[in-house]
Structures are given as structure tokens and as C-alpha cells.
Design a protein around this motif. Structure first.
Motif, short mmCIF file in Angstrom:
data_model
loop_
_atom_site.label_atom_id
_atom_site.label_comp_id
_atom_site.label_asym_id
_atom_site.label_seq_id
_atom_site.Cartn_x
_atom_site.Cartn_y
_atom_site.Cartn_z
N GLY A 82 2.01 13.97 -12.31
CA GLY A 82 2.54 12.78 -12.98
C GLY A 82 3.57 12.05 -12.13
N SER A 83 4.41 12.81 -11.46
CA SER A 83 5.41 12.22 -10.58
C SER A 83 4.75 11.46 -9.43
CB SER A 83 6.33 13.32 -10.03
OG SER A 83 7.19 12.82 -9.05
N ARG A 84 3.71 12.05 -8.87
CA ARG A 84 3.00 11.39 -7.77
C ARG A 84 2.32 10.11 -8.25
NH1 ARG A 84 0.53 16.76 -4.81
NH2 ARG A 84 2.40 17.18 -3.59
N ARG A 85 1.73 10.16 -9.43
CA ARG A 85 1.09 8.95 -9.96
C ARG A 85 2.11 7.84 -10.17
NH1 ARG A 85 -1.83 12.72 -12.92
NH2 ARG A 85 -0.44 12.49 -14.70
N ARG A 86 3.28 8.20 -10.71
CA ARG A 86 4.33 7.19 -10.92
C ARG A 86 4.79 6.62 -9.58
NH1 ARG A 86 5.78 11.11 -14.65
NH2 ARG A 86 7.38 11.99 -13.30
N ARG A 87 4.98 7.50 -8.58
CA ARG A 87 5.44 7.04 -7.27
C ARG A 87 4.40 6.15 -6.61
NH1 ARG A 87 6.14 11.73 -4.50
NH2 ARG A 87 4.16 11.49 -3.47
N ARG B 254 2.21 4.31 -8.06
CA ARG B 254 2.16 3.01 -8.73
C ARG B 254 3.28 2.10 -8.22
NH1 ARG B 254 0.55 5.81 -13.63
NH2 ARG B 254 2.73 6.07 -14.16
N LYS B 255 4.44 2.70 -7.93
CA LYS B 255 5.58 1.92 -7.45
C LYS B 255 5.40 1.49 -6.00
CE LYS B 255 9.06 3.84 -10.50
NZ LYS B 255 10.28 4.60 -10.59
N THR B 256 4.98 2.42 -5.16
CA THR B 256 4.83 2.11 -3.75
C THR B 256 3.55 2.76 -3.23
OG1 THR B 256 6.04 4.08 -3.06
CG2 THR B 256 7.32 2.07 -3.33
N GLY B 257 2.95 2.14 -2.23
CA GLY B 257 1.77 2.72 -1.61
C GLY B 257 2.17 3.83 -0.66
N LEU B 258 1.24 4.67 -0.33
CA LEU B 258 1.48 5.73 0.64
C LEU B 258 1.55 5.11 2.02
CD1 LEU B 258 1.72 8.63 -0.16
CD2 LEU B 258 -0.63 8.99 0.48
N ASP B 259 2.59 5.42 2.76
CA ASP B 259 2.81 4.82 4.07
C ASP B 259 2.96 5.91 5.12
OD1 ASP B 259 3.19 2.94 6.02
OD2 ASP B 259 5.32 2.67 5.58
N LEU B 260 1.84 6.48 5.55
CA LEU B 260 1.86 7.54 6.56
C LEU B 260 1.28 7.01 7.86
CD1 LEU B 260 0.44 10.53 4.50
CD2 LEU B 260 2.82 10.10 5.10
N PRO B 261 1.97 7.23 8.98
CA PRO B 261 1.38 6.82 10.25
C PRO B 261 0.18 7.71 10.57
CG PRO B 261 3.42 8.02 10.61
CD PRO B 261 3.27 7.86 9.13
N LEU B 262 -0.98 7.10 10.79
CA LEU B 262 -2.19 7.86 11.07
C LEU B 262 -2.70 7.54 12.46
CD1 LEU B 262 -4.09 7.35 7.70
CD2 LEU B 262 -2.67 9.28 8.37
N ASP B 263 -3.34 8.54 13.07
CA ASP B 263 -3.94 8.30 14.38
C ASP B 263 -5.35 7.75 14.18
OD1 ASP B 263 -5.52 10.45 13.68
OD2 ASP B 263 -4.62 11.83 15.12
#
Length: 184
Positions: A77-82, A84-93
């Protein structure tokens, strides 16, 4: 002493809740921290105990697996809320994997990097069963309670997840050419 909610629903006795909190709070904080919720780990663990105060079944001999099952849902639930607020921003190769900056001089770092790479390639369900047993120290039977599956199903999932992790760890990695002009 039992406390009652506004709706008249009986909840966990104070002394039992206090005992569970002393015995399992630190484990739940570590559970959340290991899953990337380090900044929110205390808050999420507290949320688990609020739910336990209201809903813990009275017939449990060992509440630990039940608490981890609740923790799993709280984290989701915490991940879903987060998200919704912001997109996942991971540097990917280029391969879509998390970019890692590693010193080539350390064998230990190399092993950890290989393990991290293999871990990242596992399906979330495999990561979850492995983490419950390896990190949280749950048995396959306890993990079954957390996941809401039969004991045999959890044991099978665990066995298959271990095999997939082993295969990813020991799979030969393709080697890249040293110079860009060597590519065909």
C-alpha cells in the motif's frame, strides 16, 4: 484489559500487544528497511501494530508470520501511494538494469554485484519468498502464512526461487568487446 473501538469490536489486550511489540517491532523495522523503505520503516512498523491491535486473530500461537503478512500488505500500500505521487526514477543502463558503480579491485564487491544483478533479474514473487526465509528468518511454513498460500506451495516456491537465483548467479555473462571498433 480489552479496549473497544467505536463500533464495539473487541481488539487485542494491551499486555499481549505490548509483548508482541517488544518481541517483533525491530524485526518489522528491518523488514521494511531491507525492502527500500528505510526512511519510513518506523512509521510502517507502527502501522502494522495499529492493524494488529484491531484485527489480530485470538487463536494464533505465534503472531510473527501474521505480522509479516500484514507488513507485506502495508508495504504494498505504501508503494502504491508513493508511485501515485511520484514516478520511479532509477538510472538504468542499456540492458534496463540498475546502473552500478563498482570498484573492480574488490572480490567481495564483485560477488555482491553479481548477487545484486541476479537478484534484480528475479521475479518479485521469487524475491519475496527468498527474502522472507533468508532475511526475516521465517520457515517455509511461516512464509506460507505471510503469503496466504499452503505450506507445500510455499516450499515449492522457495525451492524454485533458490534454483532460479542459483542459475542466474552461475550463468555465464556475455563479455563486451574492449573497444567500440571491435564490434561487428
Amino acid at each position: 484489559m480489552f479496549r473497544r473501538t467505536g463500533g464495539g469490536e473487541a481488539v487485542v489486550p494491551d499486555d499481549r500487544l505490548a509483548e508482541m511489540h517488544r518481541a517483533h517491532y525491530a524485526d518489522l523495522v528491518r523488514y521494511f528497511a531491507r525492502r527500500g523503505a528505510l526512511n519510513d520503516a518506523d512509521e510502517l512498523a507502527a502501522e502494522v501494530f495499529v492493524i494488529a491491535w484491531r484485527k489480530l486473530p485470538g487463536n494464533l500461537d505465534d503472531p510473527r508470520p501474521w505480522l509479516f503478512g500484514v507488513a507485506r500488505k502495508v508495504l504494498a500500500g505504501s508503494r502504491r501511494r508513493r508511485e501515485r505521487k511520484t514516478g520511479l526514477d532509477l538510472p538504468l543502463d542499456e540492458a534496463g538494469e540498475s546502473a552500478l558503480s563498482v570498484s573492480a579491485h574488490s572480490g567481495e564487491i564483485s560477488i555482491r554485484t553479481d548477487l545484486q544483478r541476479a537478484w534484480n533479474r528475479l521475479k518479485p514473487a521469487d524475491q519475496e519468498i527468498l527474502a522472507l526465509t533468508a532475511w526475516e528468518g521465517l520457515t517455509a511454513a511461516e512464509a506460507a502464512v505471510v503469503l496466504g498460500v499452503r505450506r507445500s506451495g510455499a516450499a515449492m516456491r522457495l525451492s524454485r526461487a533458490r534454483e532460479r537465483l542459483r542459475a542466474l548467479l552461475y550463468a555465464p555473462r556475455p563479455t563486451a568487446p574492449l573497444h567500440p571498433q571491435e564490434r561487428s
